[in-house]
Design a protein around this motif. Structure first.
Motif, mmCIF file in Angstrom:
data_model
loop_
_atom_site.group_PDB
_atom_site.id
_atom_site.type_symbol
_atom_site.label_atom_id
_atom_site.label_comp_id
_atom_site.label_asym_id
_atom_site.label_seq_id
_atom_site.Cartn_x
_atom_site.Cartn_y
_atom_site.Cartn_z
ATOM 1 N N ASP A 1 -14.526 -10.219 29.682
ATOM 2 C CA ASP A 1 -15.585 -11.001 29.063
ATOM 3 C C ASP A 1 -15.342 -12.468 29.411
ATOM 4 O O ASP A 1 -14.329 -13.042 29.040
ATOM 5 C CB ASP A 1 -15.574 -10.801 27.549
ATOM 6 C CG ASP A 1 -16.742 -11.459 26.858
ATOM 7 O OD1 ASP A 1 -17.631 -11.987 27.565
ATOM 8 O OD2 ASP A 1 -16.777 -11.450 25.619
ATOM 9 N N SER B 1 -16.920 -15.160 28.482
ATOM 10 C CA SER B 1 -17.360 -16.191 27.542
ATOM 11 C C SER B 1 -16.181 -17.065 27.117
ATOM 12 O O SER B 1 -15.133 -16.567 26.711
ATOM 13 C CB SER B 1 -18.029 -15.557 26.329
ATOM 14 O OG SER B 1 -17.177 -14.641 25.716
ATOM 15 N N ASN C 1 -21.056 -11.669 30.608
ATOM 16 C CA ASN C 1 -21.282 -12.991 30.033
ATOM 17 C C ASN C 1 -20.945 -14.112 31.022
ATOM 18 O O ASN C 1 -20.264 -15.081 30.690
ATOM 19 C CB ASN C 1 -20.490 -13.189 28.735
ATOM 20 C CG ASN C 1 -21.014 -12.327 27.622
ATOM 21 O OD1 ASN C 1 -22.214 -12.118 27.503
ATOM 22 N ND2 ASN C 1 -20.112 -11.806 26.809
ATOM 23 N N LYS D 1 -21.609 -17.905 30.203
ATOM 24 C CA LYS D 1 -20.823 -18.604 29.184
ATOM 25 C C LYS D 1 -19.481 -19.101 29.704
ATOM 26 O O LYS D 1 -18.617 -19.486 28.916
ATOM 27 C CB LYS D 1 -20.599 -17.688 27.991
ATOM 28 C CG LYS D 1 -21.887 -17.320 27.282
ATOM 29 C CD LYS D 1 -21.632 -16.407 26.123
ATOM 30 C CE LYS D 1 -22.925 -15.999 25.457
ATOM 31 N NZ LYS D 1 -22.721 -15.017 24.402
ATOM 32 N N GLY E 1 -25.488 -11.122 31.035
ATOM 33 C CA GLY E 1 -25.378 -10.877 29.598
ATOM 34 C C GLY E 1 -24.204 -9.978 29.256
ATOM 35 O O GLY E 1 -23.374 -9.641 30.100
ATOM 36 N N PRO E 2 -24.142 -9.537 27.998
ATOM 37 C CA PRO E 2 -23.044 -8.663 27.580
ATOM 38 C C PRO E 2 -23.224 -7.201 28.010
ATOM 39 O O PRO E 2 -22.301 -6.417 27.902
ATOM 40 C CB PRO E 2 -23.052 -8.792 26.057
ATOM 41 C CG PRO E 2 -24.452 -9.153 25.718
ATOM 42 C CD PRO E 2 -24.969 -9.965 26.867
#
Length: 142
Positions: free
Chosen positions: A19, A21, A58, A61, A127-128
Motif C-alpha cells: 500500500d 499511501s 493507492n 497517495k 485506488g485501493p
C-alpha cells in the motif's frame, strides 16, 4: 564438488501487496525493485528472473520529500524533431499517478534484457482496489 544450477521451473514465485499511501517514493521503489529482482531469496542469481510478483495500490497517495513535486520533471520524446515533452511531477500525479512509481522502480532495476520482464510482474493501481485477489497476495509493510 559441483555447483547446483537453477532452472526456470525450479523458481517459486509469490505475490506481494504494497500500500503506497503515505510512503516516500524512493523508499517504496527500492523495496519494489528488491522484490522484483528476488534479492531476498537465498538462491538468488543475477542472470535469471528470480523475482516475485508485486501489486502496488493507492499510487495517488505516494509522497515526495522537499520541493520535488514542483522541481522533478519527467521527459518523453515522440521521435520527431522538436518532439520532446516534459511534465512536472505534480501534473504527472494528477494525470497518471501510476507512472510515477513505474518510472522510479524502472530506474532502480539493472539495465539489461531482464528489465522489461521484471517490470511486467509489477502491477500498479490508482485506488485501493486491484484485480489480483485470486492470487492472494501477501501484504508487506514498509
Amino acid at each position: 564438488m559441483s555447483t547446483p544450477v537453477l532452472k526456470k521451473k525450479d523458481i517459486e514465485k509469490k505475490w506481494y501487496l504494497i500500500d503506497a499511501s503515505d510512503k516516500t517514493l524512493g523508499r517504496l521503489a527500492v523495496e519494489a525493485a528488491r522484490i522484483l529482482l528476488g534479492k531476498k531469496k537465498p538462491e538468488y542469481v543475477d542472470y535469471l528472473d528470480m523475482g516475485d510478483y508485486l501489486v502496488i495500490v493507492n499510487a495517488e497517495k505516494v509522497k515526495m520529500t522537499g520541493n520535488k513535486w514542483n522541481d522533478k520533471k519527467y521527459y518523453r520524446h515522440s521521435g520527431y524533431p522538436g518532439g520532446l515533452t516534459e511534465i512536472v511531477a505534480k501534473d504527472m500525479l494528477a494525470r497518471h499517478p501510476e507512472r510515477i512509481i513505474v518510472n522510479a522502480v524502472k530506474g532502480m532495476l539493472p539495465k539489461n534484457k531482464l528489465r522489461a520482464l521484471r517490470l511486467k510482474k509489477m502491477k500498479v493501481y490508482v485506488g485501493p482496489e486491484h484485480r489480483h485477489s485470486a492470487q492472494q497476495p501477501e501484504k508487506i509493510e514498509l
